[in-house]
Design a protein around this motif. Structure first.
Motif, PDB file in Angstrom:
ATOM      1  N   PRO A   1     -12.051 -29.245  49.222  1.00  0.00           N
ATOM      2  CA  PRO A   1     -12.863 -28.363  48.379  1.00  0.00           C
ATOM      3  C   PRO A   1     -14.357 -28.385  48.716  1.00  0.00           C
ATOM      4  O   PRO A   1     -15.069 -27.436  48.418  1.00  0.00           O
ATOM      5  CB  PRO A   1     -12.641 -28.923  46.969  1.00  0.00           C
ATOM      6  CG  PRO A   1     -11.435 -29.759  47.051  1.00  0.00           C
ATOM      7  CD  PRO A   1     -11.289 -30.229  48.453  1.00  0.00           C
ATOM      8  N   ARG A   2     -14.811 -29.455  49.351  1.00  0.00           N
ATOM      9  CA  ARG A   2     -16.238 -29.590  49.670  1.00  0.00           C
ATOM     10  C   ARG A   2     -16.752 -28.423  50.507  1.00  0.00           C
ATOM     11  O   ARG A   2     -17.833 -27.905  50.286  1.00  0.00           O
ATOM     12  CB  ARG A   2     -16.439 -30.905  50.439  1.00  0.00           C
ATOM     13  CG  ARG A   2     -17.860 -31.411  50.472  1.00  0.00           C
ATOM     14  CD  ARG A   2     -17.843 -32.795  51.070  1.00  0.00           C
ATOM     15  NE  ARG A   2     -17.089 -32.760  52.328  1.00  0.00           N
ATOM     16  CZ  ARG A   2     -17.604 -33.053  53.521  1.00  0.00           C
ATOM     17  NH1 ARG A   2     -18.847 -33.423  53.626  1.00  0.00           N
ATOM     18  NH2 ARG A   2     -16.859 -33.012  54.609  1.00  0.00           N
ATOM     19  N   ILE A   3     -15.929 -27.972  51.462  1.00  0.00           N
ATOM     20  CA  ILE A   3     -16.379 -26.875  52.338  1.00  0.00           C
ATOM     21  C   ILE A   3     -16.496 -25.573  51.531  1.00  0.00           C
ATOM     22  O   ILE A   3     -17.373 -24.747  51.784  1.00  0.00           O
ATOM     23  CB  ILE A   3     -15.478 -26.707  53.594  1.00  0.00           C
ATOM     24  CG1 ILE A   3     -16.088 -25.692  54.567  1.00  0.00           C
ATOM     25  CG2 ILE A   3     -14.058 -26.311  53.244  1.00  0.00           C
ATOM     26  CD1 ILE A   3     -17.407 -26.096  55.167  1.00  0.00           C
ATOM     27  N   VAL A   4     -15.628 -25.416  50.548  1.00  0.00           N
ATOM     28  CA  VAL A   4     -15.701 -24.221  49.696  1.00  0.00           C
ATOM     29  C   VAL A   4     -17.017 -24.247  48.919  1.00  0.00           C
ATOM     30  O   VAL A   4     -17.752 -23.254  48.866  1.00  0.00           O
ATOM     31  CB  VAL A   4     -14.503 -24.172  48.712  1.00  0.00           C
ATOM     32  CG1 VAL A   4     -14.629 -22.996  47.759  1.00  0.00           C
ATOM     33  CG2 VAL A   4     -13.192 -24.100  49.486  1.00  0.00           C
TER      34      VAL A   4
ATOM     35  N   GLU B   1     -22.440 -22.380  47.895  1.00  0.00           N
ATOM     36  CA  GLU B   1     -23.869 -22.690  47.658  1.00  0.00           C
ATOM     37  C   GLU B   1     -24.784 -21.853  48.547  1.00  0.00           C
ATOM     38  O   GLU B   1     -25.909 -21.568  48.189  1.00  0.00           O
ATOM     39  CB  GLU B   1     -24.148 -24.173  47.955  1.00  0.00           C
ATOM     40  CG  GLU B   1     -23.807 -25.102  46.806  1.00  0.00           C
ATOM     41  CD  GLU B   1     -23.677 -26.559  47.285  1.00  0.00           C
ATOM     42  OE1 GLU B   1     -23.053 -27.324  46.540  1.00  0.00           O
ATOM     43  OE2 GLU B   1     -24.172 -26.905  48.396  1.00  0.00           O
ATOM     44  N   ARG B   2     -24.265 -21.491  49.719  1.00  0.00           N
ATOM     45  CA  ARG B   2     -25.073 -20.663  50.630  1.00  0.00           C
ATOM     46  C   ARG B   2     -25.094 -19.194  50.206  1.00  0.00           C
ATOM     47  O   ARG B   2     -25.723 -18.372  50.859  1.00  0.00           O
ATOM     48  CB  ARG B   2     -24.509 -20.746  52.053  1.00  0.00           C
ATOM     49  CG  ARG B   2     -24.772 -22.070  52.740  1.00  0.00           C
ATOM     50  CD  ARG B   2     -24.065 -22.053  54.075  1.00  0.00           C
ATOM     51  NE  ARG B   2     -24.503 -23.146  54.933  1.00  0.00           N
ATOM     52  CZ  ARG B   2     -24.790 -23.003  56.235  1.00  0.00           C
ATOM     53  NH1 ARG B   2     -24.704 -21.829  56.821  1.00  0.00           N
ATOM     54  NH2 ARG B   2     -25.170 -24.036  56.945  1.00  0.00           N
TER      55      ARG B   2
ATOM     56  N   SER C   1      -9.812 -22.179  40.502  1.00  0.00           N
ATOM     57  CA  SER C   1     -10.734 -21.358  39.720  1.00  0.00           C
ATOM     58  C   SER C   1     -12.042 -22.104  39.481  1.00  0.00           C
ATOM     59  O   SER C   1     -13.128 -21.516  39.510  1.00  0.00           O
ATOM     60  CB  SER C   1     -10.063 -21.020  38.391  1.00  0.00           C
ATOM     61  OG  SER C   1     -10.880 -20.214  37.630  1.00  0.00           O
ATOM     62  N   ALA C   2     -11.937 -23.427  39.289  1.00  0.00           N
ATOM     63  CA  ALA C   2     -13.136 -24.238  39.046  1.00  0.00           C
ATOM     64  C   ALA C   2     -14.041 -24.292  40.276  1.00  0.00           C
ATOM     65  O   ALA C   2     -15.216 -24.632  40.184  1.00  0.00           O
ATOM     66  CB  ALA C   2     -12.726 -25.645  38.627  1.00  0.00           C
ATOM     67  N   LEU C   3     -13.479 -23.937  41.445  1.00  0.00           N
ATOM     68  CA  LEU C   3     -14.289 -23.917  42.669  1.00  0.00           C
ATOM     69  C   LEU C   3     -15.154 -22.661  42.751  1.00  0.00           C
ATOM     70  O   LEU C   3     -15.911 -22.483  43.702  1.00  0.00           O
ATOM     71  CB  LEU C   3     -13.380 -23.955  43.906  1.00  0.00           C
ATOM     72  CG  LEU C   3     -12.742 -25.282  44.231  1.00  0.00           C
ATOM     73  CD1 LEU C   3     -11.806 -25.121  45.430  1.00  0.00           C
ATOM     74  CD2 LEU C   3     -13.826 -26.305  44.541  1.00  0.00           C
ATOM     75  N   ASP C   4     -14.987 -21.762  41.788  1.00  0.00           N
ATOM     76  CA  ASP C   4     -15.819 -20.564  41.721  1.00  0.00           C
ATOM     77  C   ASP C   4     -15.601 -19.620  42.911  1.00  0.00           C
ATOM     78  O   ASP C   4     -16.556 -19.003  43.391  1.00  0.00           O
ATOM     79  CB  ASP C   4     -17.300 -20.986  41.632  1.00  0.00           C
ATOM     80  CG  ASP C   4     -18.163 -19.855  41.109  1.00  0.00           C
ATOM     81  OD1 ASP C   4     -17.611 -18.959  40.448  1.00  0.00           O
ATOM     82  OD2 ASP C   4     -19.373 -19.855  41.396  1.00  0.00           O
ATOM     83  N   VAL C   5     -14.363 -19.552  43.388  1.00  0.00           N
ATOM     84  CA  VAL C   5     -14.072 -18.603  44.472  1.00  0.00           C
ATOM     85  C   VAL C   5     -13.878 -17.204  43.873  1.00  0.00           C
ATOM     86  O   VAL C   5     -13.750 -17.045  42.660  1.00  0.00           O
ATOM     87  CB  VAL C   5     -12.826 -19.018  45.287  1.00  0.00           C
ATOM     88  CG1 VAL C   5     -13.120 -20.266  46.086  1.00  0.00           C
ATOM     89  CG2 VAL C   5     -11.613 -19.220  44.389  1.00  0.00           C
ATOM     90  N   ASP C   6     -13.860 -16.197  44.736  1.00  0.00           N
ATOM     91  CA  ASP C   6     -13.820 -14.811  44.266  1.00  0.00           C
ATOM     92  C   ASP C   6     -12.425 -14.193  44.323  1.00  0.00           C
ATOM     93  O   ASP C   6     -12.082 -13.353  43.497  1.00  0.00           O
ATOM     94  CB  ASP C   6     -14.791 -13.972  45.099  1.00  0.00           C
ATOM     95  CG  ASP C   6     -16.201 -14.508  44.954  1.00  0.00           C
ATOM     96  OD1 ASP C   6     -16.861 -14.143  43.975  1.00  0.00           O
ATOM     97  OD2 ASP C   6     -16.623 -15.353  45.773  1.00  0.00           O
ATOM     98  N   ILE C   7     -11.650 -14.569  45.352  1.00  0.00           N
ATOM     99  CA  ILE C   7     -10.265 -14.080  45.473  1.00  0.00           C
ATOM    100  C   ILE C   7      -9.371 -15.259  45.869  1.00  0.00           C
ATOM    101  O   ILE C   7      -9.754 -16.070  46.716  1.00  0.00           O
ATOM    102  CB  ILE C   7     -10.117 -12.988  46.564  1.00  0.00           C
ATOM    103  CG1 ILE C   7     -11.099 -11.824  46.346  1.00  0.00           C
ATOM    104  CG2 ILE C   7      -8.689 -12.454  46.606  1.00  0.00           C
ATOM    105  CD1 ILE C   7     -10.996 -10.713  47.405  1.00  0.00           C
TER     106      ILE C   7
ATOM    107  N   ARG D   1     -12.410 -14.784  35.779  1.00  0.00           N
ATOM    108  CA  ARG D   1     -11.455 -15.406  36.713  1.00  0.00           C
ATOM    109  C   ARG D   1     -11.609 -14.777  38.088  1.00  0.00           C
ATOM    110  O   ARG D   1     -12.073 -13.637  38.217  1.00  0.00           O
ATOM    111  CB  ARG D   1     -10.016 -15.252  36.222  1.00  0.00           C
ATOM    112  CG  ARG D   1      -9.516 -13.822  36.165  1.00  0.00           C
ATOM    113  CD  ARG D   1      -8.003 -13.763  36.039  1.00  0.00           C
ATOM    114  NE  ARG D   1      -7.525 -12.404  35.867  1.00  0.00           N
ATOM    115  CZ  ARG D   1      -7.342 -11.540  36.868  1.00  0.00           C
ATOM    116  NH1 ARG D   1      -7.607 -11.883  38.119  1.00  0.00           N
ATOM    117  NH2 ARG D   1      -6.894 -10.315  36.629  1.00  0.00           N
ATOM    118  N   PRO D   2     -11.196 -15.518  39.157  1.00  0.00           N
ATOM    119  CA  PRO D   2     -11.167 -14.898  40.484  1.00  0.00           C
ATOM    120  C   PRO D   2     -10.112 -13.787  40.505  1.00  0.00           C
ATOM    121  O   PRO D   2      -9.181 -13.808  39.694  1.00  0.00           O
ATOM    122  CB  PRO D   2     -10.723 -16.044  41.413  1.00  0.00           C
ATOM    123  CG  PRO D   2     -10.844 -17.293  40.615  1.00  0.00           C
ATOM    124  CD  PRO D   2     -10.730 -16.920  39.179  1.00  0.00           C
TER     125      PRO D   2
END
Ligand code: C5P
Length: 232
Positions: free
Chosen positions: A43-46, A51-52, A77-83, A109-110
């Motif tokens: 998850p770190r890379i996500v 962050e960028r 979902s907690a990783l705040d991704v979009d899809i 939600r994504p």
């Protein structure tokens, strides 16, 4: 959601991926992170790419019992991704559970999209191994309708199927389409390919482009060209 180009960041390490994204000093492309990178870096890379300021399609294609998928989707979902995505073959109950898991406490939600049948599965495998004795296009449309009935936002499909999916599931049901090449470009291992301009004509909502951008001498220029052709 507006139409856009998504770059498939099919790299084996976070370092390589971030170095690639450094080549877009003036843009924040929408990126796809797949299993290779996610399983290598976690998850770190996500979080770092988020962050960028990039939007992220996390392409992990979940397929398990509804309760497990629901909980896994909560973590994603907690990783705040979009899809995010899953396999429609997991059934409507699994897709509905996935949606529940994705909903954040604030109600957002994504987007959730479904893989219908993998493009690596052919008619012969469908019949002899999966014991599905229907033509592939009927199976794909039936799975897309299941995804729509479960409340999902769209499917991953070929641009060539985008029109049919919209006809069957509604104009606002998203079609996210790989298999994109510039006219005269190297097809690589893709079989049914389409240019960005043709994908636009066929009604695709998002195009997923990997090697034509990642392997280009000037990725930022190739990405711009792709956007110009696709978005008009
Ligand atoms: O390099 P290329 O443009 O072919 O990359 C396409 C991307 O879309 C890859 O990440 C590939 O795994 C993905 N994809 C695909 N076909 C599908 C589903 C996903 O090419 N049916």
């Amino acid at each position: 959601m507006a139409k856009d180009v998504i770059i498939a960041c099919d790299f084996g390490s976070g370092e390589e991926t971030l170095a690639f994204l450094d080549r877009f000093p003036d843009q924040k492309p929408f990126v796809k992170i797949g299993m290779e990178l996610f399983y290598a870096e976690g998850p770190r890379i996500v979080r770092r790419i988020k962050e960028r300021g990039h939007r992220i399609f996390l392409d992990l294609k979940l397929h398990d019992i509804p309760n497990t998928v629901k909980k896994a989707m909560r973590s994603l979902s907690a990783l705040d991704v979009d899809i995010v995505n899953l396999h429609a073959a997991g059934t409507r109950a699994m897709m509905e559970a996935a949606l529940e898991g994705l909903c954040r406490p604030d109600g957002t939600r994504p987007l959730l999209i479904a893989v219908t049948q993998l493009t690596s599965t052919d008619q012969q495998a469908l019949e002899r191994e999966l014991l599905i004795e229907q033509p592939m296009d009927r199976v794909v449309m039936a799975y897309a309708r299941n995804a729509a009935a479960a409340g999902l936002d769209g499917v991953v499909c070929s641009p060539l199927e985008a029109g049919k999916v919209h006809e069957s599931c509604g104009e606002s049901f998203l079609t996210v389409t790989p298999g994109i090449r510039f006219a005269g470009g190297d097809a690589g291992d893709q079989k049914r390919i389409t240019t960005p301009g043709r994908a636009r004509e066929l009604g695709a909502d998002y195009i997923v482009v990997g090697r034509p951008v990642t392997q280009a001498a000037d990725p930022a220029e190739a990405y711009q060209r792709c956007r110009k052709e696709f978005l008009g």
